[in-house]
Design a protein around this motif. Structure first.
Motif, PDB file in Angstrom:
ATOM      1  N   ARG A  92      30.736  47.807  48.138  1.00  0.00           N
ATOM      2  CA  ARG A  92      31.840  46.878  48.388  1.00  0.00           C
ATOM      3  C   ARG A  92      33.198  47.553  48.177  1.00  0.00           C
ATOM      4  NH1 ARG A  92      29.994  41.557  47.189  1.00  0.00           N
ATOM      5  NH2 ARG A  92      32.148  40.856  47.045  1.00  0.00           N
ATOM      6  N   CYS A  96      36.639  48.758  50.750  1.00  0.00           N
ATOM      7  CA  CYS A  96      37.918  48.148  50.369  1.00  0.00           C
ATOM      8  C   CYS A  96      39.037  48.804  51.179  1.00  0.00           C
ATOM      9  CB  CYS A  96      38.150  48.339  48.874  1.00  0.00           C
ATOM     10  SG  CYS A  96      39.781  47.826  48.301  1.00  0.00           S
ATOM     11  N   LYS A 258      35.371  40.172  44.888  1.00  0.00           N
ATOM     12  CA  LYS A 258      36.139  39.525  45.970  1.00  0.00           C
ATOM     13  C   LYS A 258      37.571  39.304  45.531  1.00  0.00           C
ATOM     14  CE  LYS A 258      32.323  37.003  48.144  1.00  0.00           C
ATOM     15  NZ  LYS A 258      31.721  35.654  48.352  1.00  0.00           N
ATOM     16  N   SER A 262      39.318  42.320  47.642  1.00  0.00           N
ATOM     17  CA  SER A 262      39.396  41.788  49.002  1.00  0.00           C
ATOM     18  C   SER A 262      40.814  41.336  49.284  1.00  0.00           C
ATOM     19  CB  SER A 262      38.428  40.611  49.187  1.00  0.00           C
ATOM     20  OG  SER A 262      37.098  41.045  48.999  1.00  0.00           O
TER      21      SER A 262
END
Length: 263
Positions: A92, A96, A258, A262
């Motif tokens: 993840r 980014c 997140k 994010s």
């Protein structure tokens, strides 16, 4: 890579299947009695009497072997859950968009452990699939600062004693998510696991004690062949604990990544 939620779902399916097997074993006596009755009263079943008696009714498995086996399966599945969760967390961060958000300590750990992986070129661990060219390419991207920064997920291999959770939390600390054991103890999913004792200090102690117990019992089985601690009640207790704990842990990690990475 599977999502963090999918990794949790896969682990919970193992928990559900083990619970089903425990129920089957617990009710085997009732099923056996029903079959014995059928052997006496049903012509069709009586025809297969010798096979049914020899292959089912007379077969008795040692309960400690049975529950020890499921405990080892549970530990292996839980270890895989923790490892895959860390891998997906790295993945993840690799995607980014704002690379300036990625902590330097996480990059340094990636460089250090990736270098250690390269030293295994002539003696690769049999249980690992390692693309050494890809590891080198990813390292190069991190050094020259060009292109996309890509973590080598194989560095999770160097998380030792992950079942005790300390190493898992230490690795996760490099993500700057401020996720300590008290945060895992305070998830709504884990709070619901408690019926009466619901203070944070009690929940933290529960997490620590359960993981120490899981680690100790797994080692006892690995080195001695079995552990007298794994009763039906103990297995169910650990299954229920891990179901609640991993549910909260997964959601917390997922939401924290997140929120921070994010955009």
């Amino acid at each position: 890579m599977a999502s963090i939620d999918t990794i949790k779902i896969n682990f919970h399916s193992v928990i559900s299947e083990i619970k089903g097997c425990v129920d089957y074993y617990s009710n085997k006596g009732e099923v056996t009695n029903a079959i014995k009755s059928s052997l006496r009263n049903d012509e069709g079943v009586r025809y297969h009497k010798s096979v049914i008696e020899d292959k089912f009714i007379k077969v008795k498995f040692s309960s400690d072997i049975y529950y020890n086996s499921f405990f080892v399966l549970l530990c292996a599945s839980y270890e895989n859950f923790l490892t895959e969760t860390l891998k997906e967390s790295l993945n993840r961060l690799s995607v980014c968009k704002n690379k300036s958000l990625i902590p330097e300590k996480l990059k340094r750990m990636n460089t250090k452990f990736s270098g250690s992986l390269l030293t295994t070129l002539d003696k690769k661990p049999s249980h690992l699939k390692i693309d050494y060219n890809e590891i080198i390419e990813n390292l190069n991207k991190g050094i020259d600062g060009k292109g996309e920064y890509q973590f080598n997920k194989e560095i999770v291999f160097y998380v030792k004693g992950i079942l005790k959770l300390e190493s898992f939390i230490d690795f996760l600390d490099k993500f700057d998510l401020e996720l300590k054991i008290d945060k895992f103890a305070n998830t709504e999913e884990f709070k619901s696991y408690f019926k009466e004792r619901n203070r944070e200090s009690e929940r933290v102690l529960e997490i620590e004690n359960k993981h120490n117990s899981i680690f100790r019992i797994r080692n006892n089985i690995a080195h001695n062949g079995r552990s007298a601690d794994v009763t039906k009640e103990k297995l169910i207790e650990v299954l229920n604990f891990l179901e609640a704990f991993t549910n909260g842990l997964s959601n917390l990690i997922d939401n924290s990544i997140k929120l921070k990475y994010s955009e």
